[in-house]
Design a protein around this motif. Structure first.
Motif, mmCIF file in Angstrom:
data_model
loop_
_atom_site.group_PDB
_atom_site.id
_atom_site.type_symbol
_atom_site.label_atom_id
_atom_site.label_comp_id
_atom_site.label_asym_id
_atom_site.label_seq_id
_atom_site.Cartn_x
_atom_site.Cartn_y
_atom_site.Cartn_z
ATOM 1 N N VAL A 48 0.857 -1.186 0.000
ATOM 2 C CA VAL A 48 0.000 0.000 0.000
ATOM 3 C C VAL A 48 0.887 1.227 0.000
ATOM 4 O O VAL A 48 1.799 1.346 0.819
ATOM 5 N N PRO A 49 0.697 2.153 -0.944
ATOM 6 C CA PRO A 49 1.548 3.346 -0.983
ATOM 7 C C PRO A 49 1.371 4.174 0.272
ATOM 8 O O PRO A 49 0.286 4.212 0.854
ATOM 9 N N PRO A 50 2.462 4.851 0.712
ATOM 10 C CA PRO A 50 2.366 5.664 1.925
ATOM 11 C C PRO A 50 1.466 6.863 1.719
ATOM 12 O O PRO A 50 1.274 7.340 0.611
ATOM 13 N N THR A 51 0.919 7.339 2.801
ATOM 14 C CA THR A 51 0.069 8.529 2.746
ATOM 15 C C THR A 51 0.904 9.734 2.390
ATOM 16 O O THR A 51 1.949 9.973 3.003
ATOM 17 N N PRO A 52 0.506 10.530 1.394
ATOM 18 C CA PRO A 52 1.297 11.700 1.003
ATOM 19 C C PRO A 52 1.428 12.683 2.147
ATOM 20 O O PRO A 52 0.523 12.830 2.973
ATOM 21 N N THR A 53 2.590 13.359 2.198
ATOM 22 C CA THR A 53 2.820 14.388 3.202
ATOM 23 C C THR A 53 2.747 15.741 2.545
ATOM 24 O O THR A 53 2.719 15.871 1.328
ATOM 25 N N SER A 54 2.722 16.780 3.354
ATOM 26 C CA SER A 54 2.652 18.132 2.819
ATOM 27 C C SER A 54 3.970 18.493 2.159
ATOM 28 O O SER A 54 4.978 17.827 2.327
ATOM 29 N N ALA A 55 3.969 19.615 1.406
ATOM 30 C CA ALA A 55 5.171 20.044 0.696
ATOM 31 C C ALA A 55 6.289 20.363 1.668
ATOM 32 O O ALA A 55 7.458 20.151 1.401
ATOM 33 N N ALA A 56 5.953 20.925 2.848
ATOM 34 C CA ALA A 56 6.964 21.227 3.866
ATOM 35 C C ALA A 56 7.202 19.969 4.682
ATOM 36 O O ALA A 56 6.540 19.707 5.677
ATOM 37 N N ALA A 57 8.123 19.119 4.211
ATOM 38 C CA ALA A 57 8.371 17.837 4.867
ATOM 39 C C ALA A 57 8.907 18.047 6.267
ATOM 40 O O ALA A 57 9.662 18.981 6.530
ATOM 41 N N THR A 58 8.515 17.169 7.166
ATOM 42 C CA THR A 58 8.975 17.256 8.546
ATOM 43 C C THR A 58 10.320 16.563 8.686
ATOM 44 O O THR A 58 10.501 15.456 8.208
ATOM 45 N N SER A 59 11.283 17.200 9.360
ATOM 46 C CA SER A 59 12.608 16.624 9.553
ATOM 47 C C SER A 59 12.600 15.685 10.743
ATOM 48 O O SER A 59 11.712 15.739 11.583
ATOM 49 N N GLY A 63 11.865 19.778 12.807
ATOM 50 C CA GLY A 63 11.786 20.993 12.007
ATOM 51 C C GLY A 63 11.140 20.718 10.668
ATOM 52 O O GLY A 63 10.621 19.630 10.406
ATOM 53 N N THR A 64 11.152 21.722 9.819
ATOM 54 C CA THR A 64 10.607 21.571 8.477
ATOM 55 C C THR A 64 11.710 21.754 7.452
ATOM 56 O O THR A 64 12.701 22.461 7.699
ATOM 57 N N ALA A 65 11.544 21.129 6.306
ATOM 58 C CA ALA A 65 12.565 21.210 5.270
ATOM 59 C C ALA A 65 12.770 22.657 4.847
ATOM 60 O O ALA A 65 11.819 23.406 4.626
ATOM 61 N N ALA A 66 14.016 23.076 4.746
ATOM 62 C CA ALA A 66 14.338 24.442 4.356
ATOM 63 C C ALA A 66 13.965 24.680 2.898
ATOM 64 O O ALA A 66 14.113 23.798 2.057
ATOM 65 N N THR A 67 13.470 25.870 2.620
ATOM 66 C CA THR A 67 13.146 26.240 1.252
ATOM 67 C C THR A 67 14.432 26.589 0.505
ATOM 68 O O THR A 67 15.501 26.739 1.105
ATOM 69 N N GLU A 68 14.316 26.745 -0.812
ATOM 70 C CA GLU A 68 15.487 27.129 -1.596
ATOM 71 C C GLU A 68 16.002 28.493 -1.163
ATOM 72 O O GLU A 68 17.209 28.733 -1.114
ATOM 73 N N ALA A 69 15.090 29.412 -0.831
ATOM 74 C CA ALA A 69 15.492 30.746 -0.376
ATOM 75 C C ALA A 69 16.245 30.658 0.944
ATOM 76 O O ALA A 69 17.229 31.377 1.169
ATOM 77 N N GLU A 70 15.827 29.754 1.831
ATOM 78 C CA GLU A 70 16.514 29.598 3.110
ATOM 79 C C GLU A 70 17.888 28.962 2.919
ATOM 80 O O GLU A 70 18.850 29.328 3.616
ATOM 81 N N ARG A 200 17.168 29.394 13.201
ATOM 82 C CA ARG A 200 17.974 28.217 13.510
ATOM 83 C C ARG A 200 17.806 27.161 12.418
ATOM 84 O O ARG A 200 16.692 26.790 12.062
ATOM 85 N N PHE A 201 18.946 26.697 11.898
ATOM 86 C CA PHE A 201 18.952 25.652 10.873
ATOM 87 C C PHE A 201 19.693 24.433 11.401
ATOM 88 O O PHE A 201 20.672 24.557 12.127
ATOM 89 N N ARG A 202 19.233 23.261 10.986
ATOM 90 C CA ARG A 202 19.933 22.019 11.293
ATOM 91 C C ARG A 202 20.339 21.368 9.977
ATOM 92 O O ARG A 202 19.594 21.406 9.004
#
Length: 320
Positions: A48-59, A63-70, A200-202
């Motif tokens: 069964v395919p995994p449930t899709p996550t939002s565009a801002a993936a959780t780390s 935290g949330t995945a940094a954008t290209e601008a970040e 703060r970035f990780r």
């Protein structure tokens, strides 16, 4: 700071060199017999395919995945850190099985190559000023010059001693190379550092990114570690750097690469190689008073003469 260049940027450079060496290999590996063809087994049910996550993936750290601008903000802040003309810093180097001499230091940098530190290394108190590779140490209230041989090496692995920490120029020189091999950047909100609101970035060093197109199998490589950065998004300046790296998996890959290059591919069922021990480097560094012209390092007349005898990269004689 040679220690930072060795432990950070050079960690990445060494990784790339090792991966390239392993990819090139040596003599042709000894062929090994193919295992018998396995007996076919019935296909398993369609997963069964995994449930899709939002565009801002959780780390993994929350935290949330940094954008290209970040990510661009991080890269620009590290370049700005390399170009600082002066700043104040603190450094807390923690003791590990690999680092046997912890350090708590505070100091200042003044371009082009003057560094002052005061604090403790292991159980010893230190107060030193370096101009390039020339180091003066406070002894009995007097400044005494110590000759530093850059080729002599140190008792502490990877040059983590007082002379190596301050000699050679800015402690943040070549810090921008740290982002090489980083594929995972996450943001963990805001944090106040030295009275400044920072983001703060990780980050995590990724073996796959380090391997690049070398073709080296890094699927069995252990965790290399990573760290955190606190950056002022307005001024685009680095205010804090936390590092937790482990050289062990890299050394383990290098040893396995040498073994395969010169001894051939290990025979299936043979003894497994002994894993390389952990080689952890942990420290926390804060940076403040960016490009503050009032930073004053207590130079003696002899130090000023030595500074005047050295030319800056632009060919001008610096006058602090």
């Amino acid at each position: 700071m040679k220690s930072l260049r060795t432990g950070l940027a050079m960690f990445v450079v060494a990784s790339l060199m090792v991966l390239g060496l392993v990819a090139c290999g040596g003599p042709a590996p000894t062929p090994t017999p193919l295992p018998p063809t396995p007996t076919p087994v019935p296909p398993s049910p369609t997963p069964v395919p995994p449930t899709p996550t939002s565009a801002a993936a959780t780390s993994p750290g929350g935290g949330t995945a940094a954008t290209e601008a970040e990510k661009e903000l991080v890269a620009e802040a590290l370049k700005n850190a390399e170009a600082l003309e002066s700043y104040h810093f603190t450094l807390d180097l923690q003791q590990t099985d690999f680092i046997t001499q912890p350090a708590q230091l505070e100091g200042d940098f003044m371009a082009p190559n003057v560094v002052y530190i005061k604090g403790t290394m292991g159980s010893e108190s230190v107060e030193q000023i370096a101009i390039g590779n020339e180091v003066w140490e406070k002894q009995g209230g007097q400044w005494v010059k110590r000759e530093v041989d850059p080729d002599a090496g140190t008792a502490e692995p990877f040059g983590f001693n007082a002379e190596e920490i301050i000699s050679g120029g800015s402690p943040l020189a070549e810090i921008a190379g740290l982002t090489e091999g980083v594929s995972q950047f996450t943001t963990e909100g805001n944090e106040t550092i030295n009275g400044v609101d920072t983001q703060r970035f990780r980050f995590v060093l990724d073996p796959e990114s380090l391997a690049g197109g070398t073709g080296v199998d890094v699927s069995t490589m252990g965790d290399l570690g990573g760290g955190t950065m606190n950056i002022d998004p307005q001024e685009k300046q680095l205010h804090r750097l936390g590092i937790d790296l482990d050289f062990g998996p890299l050394m383990d890959l290098m040893m396995r690469g040498f073994a395969e290059a010169f001894s051939g591919t290990p025979t299936p069922g043979g003894p497994a190689p002994t894993p390389f021990p952990a080689m952890e480097i942990k420290f926390d560094m804060t940076i403040s008073r960016h490009n503050d012209p009032s930073i004053d390092i207590p130079l003696t007349d002899e130090m000023r003469q030595s500074l005047g005898d050295q030319e800056s990269p632009a060919g001008e004689t610096p006058t602090p």
